[in-house]
Design a protein around this motif. Structure first.
Motif, PDB file in Angstrom:
ATOM      1  N   LEU A 242       0.862  -1.181   0.000  1.00 17.44           N
ATOM      2  CA  LEU A 242       0.000   0.000   0.000  1.00 17.44           C
ATOM      3  C   LEU A 242       0.897   1.230   0.000  1.00 17.44           C
ATOM      4  N   TYR A 243       0.602   2.184  -0.891  1.00 15.33           N
ATOM      5  CA  TYR A 243       1.432   3.383  -1.020  1.00 15.33           C
ATOM      6  C   TYR A 243       0.557   4.555  -1.427  1.00 15.33           C
ATOM      7  N   TYR A 244       0.614   5.642  -0.633  1.00 13.22           N
ATOM      8  CA  TYR A 244      -0.212   6.813  -0.914  1.00 13.22           C
ATOM      9  C   TYR A 244       0.600   8.002  -1.421  1.00 13.22           C
ATOM     10  N   GLY A 245       1.879   7.810  -1.725  1.00 14.69           N
ATOM     11  CA  GLY A 245       2.713   8.896  -2.221  1.00 14.69           C
ATOM     12  C   GLY A 245       2.775   8.931  -3.736  1.00 14.69           C
ATOM     13  N   GLY A 246       3.734   9.708  -4.265  1.00 12.28           N
ATOM     14  CA  GLY A 246       3.852   9.865  -5.711  1.00 12.28           C
ATOM     15  C   GLY A 246       5.267   9.761  -6.230  1.00 12.28           C
ATOM     16  N   ASP A 247       6.188   9.184  -5.465  1.00 11.35           N
ATOM     17  CA  ASP A 247       7.594   9.082  -5.855  1.00 11.35           C
ATOM     18  C   ASP A 247       7.767   7.999  -6.923  1.00 11.35           C
ATOM     19  N   PRO A 248       8.240   8.347  -8.136  1.00 15.05           N
ATOM     20  CA  PRO A 248       8.427   7.333  -9.187  1.00 15.05           C
ATOM     21  C   PRO A 248       9.374   6.217  -8.771  1.00 15.05           C
ATOM     22  N   GLY A 249      10.366   6.535  -7.931  1.00 18.05           N
ATOM     23  CA  GLY A 249      11.286   5.497  -7.484  1.00 18.05           C
ATOM     24  C   GLY A 249      10.602   4.440  -6.646  1.00 18.05           C
ATOM     25  N   VAL A 250       9.644   4.864  -5.855  1.00 23.43           N
ATOM     26  CA  VAL A 250       8.895   3.904  -5.052  1.00 23.43           C
ATOM     27  C   VAL A 250       8.020   3.039  -5.946  1.00 23.43           C
ATOM     28  N   PHE A 251       7.408   3.645  -6.961  1.00 18.99           N
ATOM     29  CA  PHE A 251       6.571   2.868  -7.872  1.00 18.99           C
ATOM     30  C   PHE A 251       7.370   1.752  -8.537  1.00 18.99           C
ATOM     31  N   ALA A 252       8.633   2.008  -8.830  1.00 14.66           N
ATOM     32  CA  ALA A 252       9.464   0.967  -9.437  1.00 14.66           C
ATOM     33  C   ALA A 252       9.595  -0.231  -8.503  1.00 14.66           C
ATOM     34  N   ARG A 253       9.666   0.022  -7.193  1.00 12.92           N
ATOM     35  CA  ARG A 253       9.784  -1.080  -6.239  1.00 12.92           C
ATOM     36  C   ARG A 253       8.465  -1.826  -6.062  1.00 12.92           C
ATOM     37  N   LEU A 254       7.357  -1.146  -6.318  1.00 11.68           N
ATOM     38  CA  LEU A 254       6.051  -1.784  -6.154  1.00 11.68           C
ATOM     39  C   LEU A 254       5.774  -2.836  -7.222  1.00 11.68           C
ATOM     40  N   GLN A 255       6.562  -2.836  -8.296  1.00  7.35           N
ATOM     41  CA  GLN A 255       6.307  -3.766  -9.397  1.00  7.35           C
ATOM     42  C   GLN A 255       6.494  -5.224  -9.001  1.00  7.35           C
ATOM     43  N   ASP A 256       7.184  -5.464  -7.891  1.00 10.32           N
ATOM     44  CA  ASP A 256       7.428  -6.846  -7.469  1.00 10.32           C
ATOM     45  C   ASP A 256       6.227  -7.476  -6.768  1.00 10.32           C
ATOM     46  N   HIS A 257       5.200  -6.691  -6.472  1.00  9.04           N
ATOM     47  CA  HIS A 257       4.055  -7.198  -5.714  1.00  9.04           C
ATOM     48  C   HIS A 257       2.935  -7.652  -6.648  1.00  9.04           C
ATOM     49  N   ASP A 258       2.114  -8.559  -6.142  1.00 10.34           N
ATOM     50  CA  ASP A 258       0.955  -9.032  -6.910  1.00 10.34           C
ATOM     51  C   ASP A 258      -0.215  -8.054  -6.841  1.00 10.34           C
ATOM     52  N   LEU A 259      -0.321  -7.337  -5.725  1.00 12.26           N
ATOM     53  CA  LEU A 259      -1.448  -6.434  -5.481  1.00 12.26           C
ATOM     54  C   LEU A 259      -0.905  -5.164  -4.850  1.00 12.26           C
ATOM     55  N   VAL A 260      -1.365  -4.009  -5.329  1.00 17.63           N
ATOM     56  CA  VAL A 260      -0.925  -2.727  -4.782  1.00 17.63           C
ATOM     57  C   VAL A 260      -2.141  -1.827  -4.600  1.00 17.63           C
ATOM     58  N   GLY A 450      -1.943 -16.557   9.893  1.00 12.99           N
ATOM     59  CA  GLY A 450      -2.682 -16.805   8.666  1.00 12.99           C
ATOM     60  C   GLY A 450      -2.926 -15.590   7.797  1.00 12.99           C
ATOM     61  N   PHE A 451      -2.199 -14.490   8.032  1.00 14.13           N
ATOM     62  CA  PHE A 451      -2.348 -13.272   7.238  1.00 14.13           C
ATOM     63  C   PHE A 451      -1.193 -13.160   6.239  1.00 14.13           C
ATOM     64  N   LEU A 452      -1.455 -12.480   5.127  1.00 12.37           N
ATOM     65  CA  LEU A 452      -0.399 -12.082   4.202  1.00 12.37           C
ATOM     66  C   LEU A 452       0.009 -10.667   4.592  1.00 12.37           C
ATOM     67  N   PRO A 453       1.244 -10.469   5.102  1.00 10.64           N
ATOM     68  CA  PRO A 453       1.580  -9.180   5.714  1.00 10.64           C
ATOM     69  C   PRO A 453       2.160  -8.167   4.736  1.00 10.64           C
ATOM     70  N   PHE A 454       1.959  -6.900   5.081  1.00 12.58           N
ATOM     71  CA  PHE A 454       2.730  -5.799   4.523  1.00 12.58           C
ATOM     72  C   PHE A 454       3.116  -4.906   5.690  1.00 12.58           C
ATOM     73  N   VAL A 455       4.419  -4.724   5.891  1.00 12.32           N
ATOM     74  CA  VAL A 455       4.941  -3.905   6.980  1.00 12.32           C
ATOM     75  C   VAL A 455       5.780  -2.803   6.365  1.00 12.32           C
ATOM     76  N   THR A 456       5.525  -1.567   6.757  1.00 15.60           N
ATOM     77  CA  THR A 456       6.175  -0.422   6.137  1.00 15.60           C
ATOM     78  C   THR A 456       6.473   0.638   7.190  1.00 15.60           C
ATOM     79  N   PRO A 457       7.533   1.438   7.004  1.00 20.16           N
ATOM     80  CA  PRO A 457       7.777   2.535   7.943  1.00 20.16           C
ATOM     81  C   PRO A 457       6.824   3.703   7.758  1.00 20.16           C
ATOM     82  N   SER A 458       6.157   3.776   6.594  1.00 22.45           N
ATOM     83  CA  SER A 458       5.268   4.902   6.309  1.00 22.45           C
ATOM     84  C   SER A 458       4.354   4.526   5.158  1.00 22.45           C
ATOM     85  N   LEU A 459       3.139   5.062   5.175  1.00 24.98           N
ATOM     86  CA  LEU A 459       2.224   4.806   4.065  1.00 24.98           C
ATOM     87  C   LEU A 459       2.616   5.566   2.809  1.00 24.98           C
TER      88      LEU A 459
END
Length: 466
Positions: A242-260, A450-459
């Motif tokens: 889950l990501y609520y920002g607009g940094d293109p560099g972060v979007f590149a890292r999100l490509q590895d996930h199945d759901l965003v 039994g959860f699929l986790p996402f842990v982040t320092p910031s949304l």
């Protein structure tokens, strides 16, 4: 005290997974000429109230017990509650902070297998004051008084429209909780855990004579297993973010996930880029509240129920209002046209302060599902609504499963999702912490539960996947 709590929470995060326990069944037995008195009901079974609301639950320092009986006209519940100091009983019936008194709380469902059946919640203090805020509008009797080393309370709940007279052999669902704020202790039958979880109820069986408990448990297990499966189009996903920002560099890292999950205002080029990589991208969609500035700009202020006390810059919106429901649907359709595959449905915890909104929130989600059948629907928390919405969802997201809102370790109760995960609903967790060790423990605990986790320092700035 706060430091000790943090240490205990961290130890709990390190503990092995606690599997869902077997159901427990209390028996309501016939009464002849019952009275509301400190003697209770001699001969009726006693059921212990001794597990705390923490997770995993602990044995209480101040336990209690309850008994249940019935006659042709009413349900009767008696409880004996231990404590070392006189109970606090200062609040009036209309006080919204009645939970600051010593209280007995009762939760009833008269039809366990009907998701539309309401949760009936009652609360009484040690003077017999029946609290009205956030509780069911049942007309019932309550008496209470002091005992040596504690207090007692007895309830008479007449059968009627909201509490239909049960036949022998009927199952209801029941929780009995005790609040002892002076000791910082809150206990709940049958399983402990969160008082308002939809998943930690026991059962109440109306018997003509005492039945063998194991036979009743097996009958409950059989009926629970007969519930229809919940089909999810997210079954089998391996990671999400889950990501609520607009940094293109972060979007590149999100490509590895199945759901965003992204904000509604995310750059469309980034949305399309993720889709081109096979990522399923869903948008945030508010159902229960809206930023005040957005409500003002779009002429939606008249649809608000009032300010959100937990986020002063947002307003609670009225899910029963046709204009609000129309706006939600129009916003959802707009977002689908922008390329999103579905929605992260937020704001359903409005039901905690406005329980009257529960059926309207549920019907709003049902309306989205019927009008937009191909959209992915992820419900963020909203556990008091989940019984009514689970079959319309693809996943439920449990935020703060293992951390509190400021990132400290806090082992949340996973029971709200138990009945629905058992039927196939995908369960995701979201925790926010900047501590790498805490992040590792939160992800480990989520998987064990039994959860699929996402842990982040910031949304707005998720860390790269390891």
């Amino acid at each position: 005290m706060q430091k000790a709590h943090g240490i205990l929470a961290l130890l709990s995060l390190c503990s092995i997974a606690w599997t869902q326990p077997a159901p427990e069944v209390a028996q309501a037995l016939p009464l002849s000429s019952p009275v509301l008195s400190p003697e209770g009901y001699p001969g009726l079974p006693r059921y212990p109230i001794h597990l705390t609301h923490t997770y995993p639950p602990q044995r209480a320092f101040f336990p209690g017990f309850f008994q249940v009986g019935y006659d042709d006209g009413a349900l009767y519940l008696f409880s004996h509650l231990e404590q070392a100091i006189p109970p606090k009983a200062e609040r009036q019936a209309e006080d919204p902070e009645w939970w600051r008194d010593d209280t007995l709380e009762v939760f009833l469902r008269t039809d366990p297998w009907n998701p539309e059946a309401p949760d009936l919640h009652l609360a009484v203090n040690a003077r017999g004051t029946r609290f009205r805020a956030y509780t069911a509008s049942l007309n019932y009797e309550a008496k209470a008084g002091l005992l040596d080393g504690g207090w007692w309370v007895a309830l008479r709940l007449p059968f009627g429209q909201d509490l239909p007279r049960p036949r022998p052999g009927t199952f209801w669902q029941l929780k009995v909780g005790r609040g002892h704020p002076q000791a910082g202790e809150y206990t709940l039958w049958p399983l402990g855990g969160d008082f308002h979880s939809p998943g930690n109820y026991g059962y109440l069986f109306f018997a003509e004579k005492p039945e063998r408990g194991e036979d009743l448990v097996q009958e409950v297990i059989r009926r629970e297993a007969a519930a229809p499966p919940i089909a999810s189009r997210l079954e089998g996903i391996r990671s999400w973010a889950l990501y609520y920002g607009g940094d293109p560099g972060v979007f590149a890292r999100l490509q590895d996930h199945d759901l965003v999950v992204l904000a509604r205002e995310a750059p469309l080029a980034q949305v399309q880029g993720l889709r081109d990589r096979g990522v399923r991208v869903v948008s945030y969609l508010p159902l229960g509240f809206l930023p005040r500035r957005e409500a003002e700009a779009k002429g939606l202020l008249p649809l608000a129920l009032g300010p959100n006390p937990y986020a002063p810059d947002t307003l609670f919106m009225d899910p029963a209002n046709p204009r609000w429901r129309a706006w939600v649907l129009e916003e959802a359709e707009r977002l689908l046209l922008l390329g999103y595959a579905g929605f992260f449905l937020d704001g359903l915890d409005i039901a905690d302060l406005h329980p009257e909104t529960i059926p309207h929130l549920a019907s709003l989600i049902g309306h989205l599902r019927s009008r937009l059948p191909d959209a992915l629907l992820l419900q963020h928390r909203g556990f008091r609504v989940l019984r009514r919405t689970a079959e319309a969802l693809d996943a439920v997201v449990y935020s703060h499963l293992s951390t509190d809102p400021v990132g400290r370790p806090f082992p949340g109760d996973p029971s709200p999702v138990w009945p629905f995960r058992r039927r196939g609903l995908v369960t995701l967790s979201l925790d926010i912490t900047s501590d790498p060790n805490q992040a590792r423990l939160a992800a480990q605990r989520a998987r064990e539960l039994g959860f699929l986790p996402f842990v982040t320092p910031s949304l707005v700035l998720p860390k790269p996947r390891p």
